[in-house]
Motif scaffolding. Structure first.
Motif, PDB file in Angstrom:
ATOM      1  N   GLU A  72      53.517  55.820  36.254  1.00  0.00           N
ATOM      2  CA  GLU A  72      53.731  55.974  34.821  1.00  0.00           C
ATOM      3  C   GLU A  72      54.942  55.151  34.413  1.00  0.00           C
ATOM      4  N   PRO A  73      54.785  54.260  33.429  1.00  0.00           N
ATOM      5  CA  PRO A  73      55.880  53.359  33.075  1.00  0.00           C
ATOM      6  C   PRO A  73      56.973  54.051  32.273  1.00  0.00           C
ATOM      7  N   LEU A  74      58.129  53.410  32.269  1.00  0.00           N
ATOM      8  CA  LEU A  74      59.202  53.778  31.348  1.00  0.00           C
ATOM      9  C   LEU A  74      59.093  52.884  30.128  1.00  0.00           C
ATOM     10  N   LEU A  75      59.445  53.412  28.987  1.00  0.00           N
ATOM     11  CA  LEU A  75      59.413  52.643  27.743  1.00  0.00           C
ATOM     12  C   LEU A  75      60.826  52.594  27.175  1.00  0.00           C
ATOM     13  N   ALA A  76      61.330  51.373  26.998  1.00  0.00           N
ATOM     14  CA  ALA A  76      62.682  51.198  26.448  1.00  0.00           C
ATOM     15  C   ALA A  76      62.589  50.364  25.174  1.00  0.00           C
ATOM     16  N   ILE A  77      63.458  50.649  24.241  1.00  0.00           N
ATOM     17  CA  ILE A  77      63.509  49.861  23.006  1.00  0.00           C
ATOM     18  C   ILE A  77      64.951  49.496  22.708  1.00  0.00           C
ATOM     19  N   VAL A  78      65.098  48.429  21.913  1.00  0.00           N
ATOM     20  CA  VAL A  78      66.395  48.039  21.361  1.00  0.00           C
ATOM     21  C   VAL A  78      66.197  47.644  19.909  1.00  0.00           C
ATOM     22  N   HIS A  79      67.260  47.724  19.172  1.00  0.00           N
ATOM     23  CA  HIS A  79      67.245  47.272  17.783  1.00  0.00           C
ATOM     24  C   HIS A  79      68.055  45.983  17.699  1.00  0.00           C
ATOM     25  N   ALA A  80      67.493  44.994  17.027  1.00  0.00           N
ATOM     26  CA  ALA A  80      68.199  43.719  16.829  1.00  0.00           C
ATOM     27  C   ALA A  80      67.788  43.160  15.481  1.00  0.00           C
ATOM     28  N   GLU A  81      68.753  42.831  14.667  1.00  0.00           N
ATOM     29  CA  GLU A  81      68.459  42.370  13.309  1.00  0.00           C
ATOM     30  C   GLU A  81      69.159  41.033  13.036  1.00  0.00           C
ATOM     31  N   PRO A  82      68.366  39.986  12.746  1.00  0.00           N
ATOM     32  CA  PRO A  82      66.900  39.954  12.678  1.00  0.00           C
ATOM     33  C   PRO A  82      66.311  39.850  14.086  1.00  0.00           C
ATOM     34  N   LEU A  83      65.108  40.385  14.244  1.00  0.00           N
ATOM     35  CA  LEU A  83      64.494  40.388  15.556  1.00  0.00           C
ATOM     36  C   LEU A  83      64.077  38.984  15.983  1.00  0.00           C
ATOM     37  N   PHE A  84      63.416  38.261  15.095  1.00  0.00           N
ATOM     38  CA  PHE A  84      62.952  36.920  15.435  1.00  0.00           C
ATOM     39  C   PHE A  84      64.008  35.887  15.047  1.00  0.00           C
ATOM     40  N   ALA A  85      65.074  35.926  15.832  1.00  0.00           N
ATOM     41  CA  ALA A  85      66.132  34.925  15.739  1.00  0.00           C
ATOM     42  C   ALA A  85      66.352  34.387  17.143  1.00  0.00           C
ATOM     43  N   ALA A  86      66.787  33.161  17.233  1.00  0.00           N
ATOM     44  CA  ALA A  86      66.933  32.522  18.549  1.00  0.00           C
ATOM     45  C   ALA A  86      67.880  33.314  19.441  1.00  0.00           C
ATOM     46  N   GLU A  87      69.008  33.747  18.895  1.00  0.00           N
ATOM     47  CA  GLU A  87      69.970  34.481  19.694  1.00  0.00           C
ATOM     48  C   GLU A  87      69.390  35.817  20.165  1.00  0.00           C
ATOM     49  N   THR A  88      68.655  36.507  19.277  1.00  0.00           N
ATOM     50  CA  THR A  88      68.069  37.795  19.655  1.00  0.00           C
ATOM     51  C   THR A  88      67.048  37.636  20.769  1.00  0.00           C
ATOM     52  N   LEU A  89      66.187  36.632  20.637  1.00  0.00           N
ATOM     53  CA  LEU A  89      65.152  36.438  21.645  1.00  0.00           C
ATOM     54  C   LEU A  89      65.739  36.006  22.981  1.00  0.00           C
ATOM     55  N   GLN A 134      59.841  32.158  25.683  1.00  0.00           N
ATOM     56  CA  GLN A 134      59.656  30.837  26.304  1.00  0.00           C
ATOM     57  C   GLN A 134      59.218  29.803  25.276  1.00  0.00           C
ATOM     58  N   GLN A 135      58.303  30.187  24.394  1.00  0.00           N
ATOM     59  CA  GLN A 135      57.830  29.248  23.368  1.00  0.00           C
ATOM     60  C   GLN A 135      58.956  28.851  22.425  1.00  0.00           C
ATOM     61  N   LEU A 136      59.802  29.824  22.073  1.00  0.00           N
ATOM     62  CA  LEU A 136      60.913  29.486  21.178  1.00  0.00           C
ATOM     63  C   LEU A 136      61.939  28.609  21.889  1.00  0.00           C
ATOM     64  N   ALA A 137      62.146  28.846  23.187  1.00  0.00           N
ATOM     65  CA  ALA A 137      63.098  28.020  23.938  1.00  0.00           C
ATOM     66  C   ALA A 137      62.625  26.573  23.986  1.00  0.00           C
ATOM     67  N   ARG A 138      61.272  26.360  24.120  1.00  0.00           N
ATOM     68  CA  ARG A 138      60.743  25.001  24.168  1.00  0.00           C
ATOM     69  C   ARG A 138      60.622  24.379  22.787  1.00  0.00           C
ATOM     70  N   ASN A 139      60.470  25.220  21.759  1.00  0.00           N
ATOM     71  CA  ASN A 139      60.251  24.718  20.408  1.00  0.00           C
ATOM     72  C   ASN A 139      61.185  25.437  19.436  1.00  0.00           C
ATOM     73  N   PRO A 140      62.476  25.180  19.519  1.00  0.00           N
ATOM     74  CA  PRO A 140      63.414  25.922  18.672  1.00  0.00           C
ATOM     75  C   PRO A 140      63.164  25.731  17.177  1.00  0.00           C
ATOM     76  N   GLU A 141      62.542  24.614  16.826  1.00  0.00           N
ATOM     77  CA  GLU A 141      62.284  24.371  15.405  1.00  0.00           C
ATOM     78  C   GLU A 141      61.045  25.112  14.907  1.00  0.00           C
ATOM     79  N   GLN A 142      60.292  25.748  15.856  1.00  0.00           N
ATOM     80  CA  GLN A 142      59.043  26.408  15.490  1.00  0.00           C
ATOM     81  C   GLN A 142      59.215  27.944  15.384  1.00  0.00           C
ATOM     82  N   LEU A 143      60.374  28.413  14.947  1.00  0.00           N
ATOM     83  CA  LEU A 143      60.646  29.844  14.890  1.00  0.00           C
ATOM     84  C   LEU A 143      59.621  30.583  14.017  1.00  0.00           C
ATOM     85  N   ALA A 144      59.337  30.027  12.845  1.00  0.00           N
ATOM     86  CA  ALA A 144      58.394  30.695  11.937  1.00  0.00           C
ATOM     87  C   ALA A 144      57.011  30.771  12.560  1.00  0.00           C
ATOM     88  N   ARG A 145      56.616  29.685  13.242  1.00  0.00           N
ATOM     89  CA  ARG A 145      55.291  29.663  13.875  1.00  0.00           C
ATOM     90  C   ARG A 145      55.226  30.697  15.004  1.00  0.00           C
TER      91      ARG A 145
END
Length: 913
Positions: A72-89, A134-145
């Motif tokens: 049975e897995p453990l489930l962990a969460i964190v809060h980060a605002e904004p979530l889809f930001a390069a530093e957060t990811l 990984q996708q954001l690391a390879r394509n930092p300009e493609q954050l919205a995508r």
């Protein structure tokens, strides 16, 4: 029986030595049966400890674990605002890597590992199977995508992140068996703490929370142990203080506690042999046994001090004889009430029944053997002190007796009304148990669980197991579409936060690998293409959702509810919806929360069965004891009142019937009937001795009021301390049990005397004690035509006397209305004439004398016992009571009396001729 008890009292040192040996053997058994290096008391607070091993839900769960693993897995969460930001990811990726390197972790799924296949576009020359980070690391300009494609991906959105709350999730799968201990070095609690530390220390991530069944079980184990440590010593201290104030003797309290200690050792030795552990239910057993031990001790010590025994063996036998039968009956009825819990579908409740019955049986034996032996051996130190508060008890008894007799019909009607209202309210009782809500609001395990529920949408996991008889059927487009329709319906339910399905994964693969579909999430047109997608594009994620032969699939569903009733309702709705799937599919809702919900649901049906079985068994015991259907019903009626009040309270307050609260009814039945037996047995003896119901009620209450009040106070204190438990179910159990026992006490001092005064009760023990010799209906003319039982009932209505040699039973010239019957021995009838004694007759067994006085004449002769003689003595009042309560017996006795009179008249007439 008394012969055996008297023999034990004559050898108190032998009894103490045997009890000491039993204690030593019990302690040795506990030590030898523990696991190597393990604790003496093992705690298992997992869901599995409460779930039946053999059930359809259990078999479905076994198949699910067979195909998809048991960890049975453990489930962990964190809060980060904004979530889809390069530093957060980047922070999420860093935390992911650190967690994955922890010992005992088999796999971690997060935005840093789950493939985001929808990132690909039709004109991309290659297929990007990387994760969001990984996708954001390879394509930092493609954050919205990256953000938009992840939001469209049903394998990510709602499962591994919630954009509305800026929450990211980590699903940590432990190594196989780690969650159960499995012999690995992984400690799930330590792992969760380490995960929480990593998430807290990672810059950019806030408010970490970790949950999982293993953590909840560990927290429950801690709460069970903490509750036991709190409640047991506090209960002992409070009750010991009560006894010390009541008996004014520290030594008496210590001796009473010693018998309780022996019974606890015996109880847990049986538990060790049966390989039982402490769980949310069995942890209640030790304080309950302590409470019963105090109850038994109070009755024995009260009788001991009332007789001022000291070191007098004769008085000791008298004291034990007065209380032994009620105590043995108490032990029997209490054991019956507790044993009825063995009908429960919950293993933990059945284990509780085994432990408490063992404890009560041992307490019963010790209270009439070991405790009297201790009291007798230490008699010189105890002395012949009187019970404090006897005067107050006597005044209260007189007032209660007058009140109960004056208002007896009103009291009985009031009791009946309360029973009816309680039974009406009981119709609203529902099964219900919460696992996480069982903890206090500020408990860390509950706070983390609630935070995950609110921010991610669901903290507990259930599953739907899909099974087919043939390979690859699950990938058929028609079957897959039906499954997807169910998934979409499930996502619309308010209790469901997220659903992971193999159909979604195939749809994502199809969209990623076929540019012509323009990224739309549609299922392939053919089963062949679906198989190719699964075989060539499958990952660990999809292998956790469908087996390699595509015959078994798992829908993983996160739910936001914790209460068993809401989980049960959701599962039933899901089952109805699953019935619409194609016939080739067998679908079952399963998971530990579902199994627990269905098990708790069965408590109501089995509760009525347990309560009914306890009531029937105790009624049969009372019927055998009182030898009267009416008397047995009267003894049962007062005990229905506290039980009906208990069920009524459940219905009014909305407290669910859960594994802990389901114990109360049978427990209260077994205890409440004890005090009823004490009163009725004493009332019976007093009524025979005094011939007045009012006086009998008063003296019976005077005798039992103090010990019954003390036992009720001790029991209420013992159960009330469960309010100190960190688990709300234990608190509810303790307070409900204390309140029900208090109602039982009120019933026993108001309603039981009112009912008892309406009927004359004869017990089995009374009949067995009456010795009328062989075949009294043939050898005693007054008893002609009666059965043995009827003859004894008549004897109990009369006064059974043993007269020493030389005692005058009747004296010439006196006025007396008594009639006597010779049971055994010899009487001499004589008169005095001219200063000389003239013997007129000698009377033997069966002779009836004194009937002239019955009709208002003076005694015409003196009757003296030539040796020790046993007689029955009765008068017109006794015959009137016999006529009212046993009219058939009275008719036969009066017929025989008239026949004896007629024969004597005929004989006198013949002599005159």
């Amino acid at each position: 029986m008394m012969r055996w008890l008297n023999a034990l009292l004559s050898r108190p040192r032998v009894v103490i030595a045997v009890a000491t040996l039993v204690s030593a053997l019990a302690a040795l058994t506990i030590v030898l049966n523990r696991e190597d290096g393990g604790p003496l008391l093992r705690v298992d607070a997992s869901f599995e400890a409460l779930i039946p091993g053999e059930s359809e839900e259990g078999r479905v769960m076994d198949r699910l674990e067979l195909f998809f693993g048991a960890s049975e897995p453990l489930l962990a969460i964190v809060h980060a605002e904004p979530l889809f930001a390069a530093e957060t990811l980047r922070a999420i990726a860093d935390a992911h890597d650190q967690i994955a390197q922890l010992p005992g972790v088999a796999n971690v799924t997060s935005l840093a590992s789950a493939p985001n296949l929808l990132f690909n576009e039709p004109d991309d020359p290659t297929l990007d199977v990387g994760s969001v980070t990984q996708q954001l690391a390879r394509n930092p300009e493609q954050l919205a995508r990256v953000r938009n494609s992840a939001a469209r991906n049903p394998m990510l959105a709602g499962v591994l992140f919630n954009a509305d709350t800026d929450t990211a999730a980590f699903v940590i799968t432990p190594e196989e068996g780690a969650a159960e201990g499995g012999g690995t070095e992984l400690d799930m609690v330590a792992l969760a703490q380490r995960i929480s530390e990593i998430l807290s220390d990672t810059e950019g991530l806030e408010q970490p929370a970790v949950t999982g069944n293993a953590l909840i079980s560990a927290a429950t184990s801690d709460a069970v142990w903490t509750g036991l440590i709190r409640t047991l010593p506090v209960a002992v201290v409070l009750v010991v203080a009560l006894l010390a104030l009541s008996f004014r003797s520290t030594l008496v309290v210590v001796l009473g506690s010693m018998s309780i200690g022996v019974s606890l050792l015996v109880m847990w030795a049986v538990g060790a042999v049966a390989d039982l552990s402490l769980n949310m239910v069995t942890a209640i057993a030790p304080p309950v046994v302590v409470a019963f031990g105090i109850m038994f001790s109070i009755h024995m010590v009260s009788e001991w001090l009332r007789h001022s025994v000291g070191e007098d063996t004769r008085l000791a036998r008298r004291a034990v004889g007065a209380v032994a039968v009620p105590l043995l009956l108490n032990g029997l009825t209490t054991s019956i009430g507790l044993a009825a819990l063995g009908l429960s579908p919950l293993p933990a409740v059945r284990e509780f029944a085994l432990l408490t019955v063992t404890g009560v049986v041992s307490l019963t034996i010790l209270s009439v053997s070991y405790l009297p032996a201790l009291l007798l051996l230490m008699g010189s130190h105890i002395g012949q002190q009187k019970l404090p508060g006897e005067g107050t008890a006597a005044k209260a008894a007189r007032w209660l007796a007058a009140f109960d007799i004056r208002w007896r019909r009103h009291l009985v009607v009031l009791g009946a009304v309360v029973v009816v209202i309680g039974l009406i309210m009981a119709q609203r009782v529902e099964p219900g148990s919460a696992y996480v809500e069982n903890f206090a609001d500020n408990a860390p395990v509950r706070m983390d669980y609630n935070r995950i529920n609110q921010q991610l949408g669901g903290a507990a996991t259930i599953s739907v197991l899909l099974e087919t008889p043939l390979d690859h059927v699950l990938l058929d487009p028609g079957v897959a579409t039906a499954v997807d329709d169910f998934v979409q319906w499930a996502r619309s339910q308010p209790e469901i936060g997220a659903v992971a399905s193999y159909v979604d994964h195939v749809k994502v693969l199809n969209a990623a690998m076929q540019p012509e579909v323009d990224g739309a999430l549609v299922y392939p047109d053919s089963a062949r293409l679906a198989r190719q997608l699964v075989n060539f594009g499958g990952t660990d994620a999809v292998r956790g959702l469908i087996d390699p032969r595509q015959r078994h699939a798992r829908l993983t569903i996160r739910i936001t509810v914790d209460h068993s009733s809401r989980i049960r309702d959701l599962a039933k709705r899901m089952e109805r919806q699953l019935n619409a799937l194609p016939p080739a599919l067998q679908a079952s809702v399963t998971g530990t929360p579902v199994m627990a919900a269905y098990t708790v649901d069965r408590i109501v049906d089995r509760q009525w069965l347990s309560v009914g079985a306890a009531l029937v068994a105790i009624f049969l015991v009372l019927l055998a004891l009182f030898l009267s259907m009416r008397a047995a019903l009267i003894a049962m009626l007062p005990n229905l009142l506290p039980v009906s009040v208990y069920f009524g309270l459940l219905g009014i307050t909305g407290i669910g019937l859960n594994p802990a609260t389901s114990l109360v009814a049978c427990l209260v039945i077994g205890v409440a009937v004890d005090d009823t037996i004490h009163f009725l047995a004493r009332f019976n003896a007093e009524a025979r001795a005094r011939g007045s119901e009012g006086a009998a009620v008063s003296h019976a209450l005077r005798t039992i009021l103090r010990p019954v009040t003390l036992t009720t106070a001790a029991l209420c204190l013992s159960f009330g301390v469960f309010a100190l438990s960190p688990l709300s179910s234990h608190t509810e159990f303790g307070l409900l049990a204390a309140l029900a026992l208090f109602v039982a006490w009120l019933t026993d001092i108001f309603i039981t005397p009112a009912l008892g005064s309406m009927v004359r009760i004869v017990t089995l023990w009374d009949l067995l004690r009456v010795d009328l010799g062989q075949s009294p209906q043939y050898t005693v003319p007054l008893l002609t035509g009666l059965s043995n039982r009827q003859a004894r009932l008549f004897a109990l209505t009369a006064r059974y006397e043993t007269v020493p040699a030389g005692t005058d039973i009747m004296r010439e010239g006196e006025v007396s209305a008594d009639i006597c019957v010779v049971v055994d021995g010899q009487l001499e009838v004589w008169v005095t004439r001219n200063g000389q004694r003239k013997v007129l007759n000698c009377l033997f067994r069966g002779a009836t004398l004194g009937e002239a006085g019955y009709f208002g004449q003076k005694r015409t002769a003196t009757v003296t016992a030539k040796g020790e003689t046993r007689i029955l003595r009765f008068d017109a009042n006794d015959l009137e009571r016999l006529r009212r309560r046993h009219p058939r017996i009275a008719a036969l006795v009066l017929r025989n009396l008239n026949r004896i009179q007629a024969e004597r008249l005929a004989h006198a007439t013949a002599m005159l001729r």
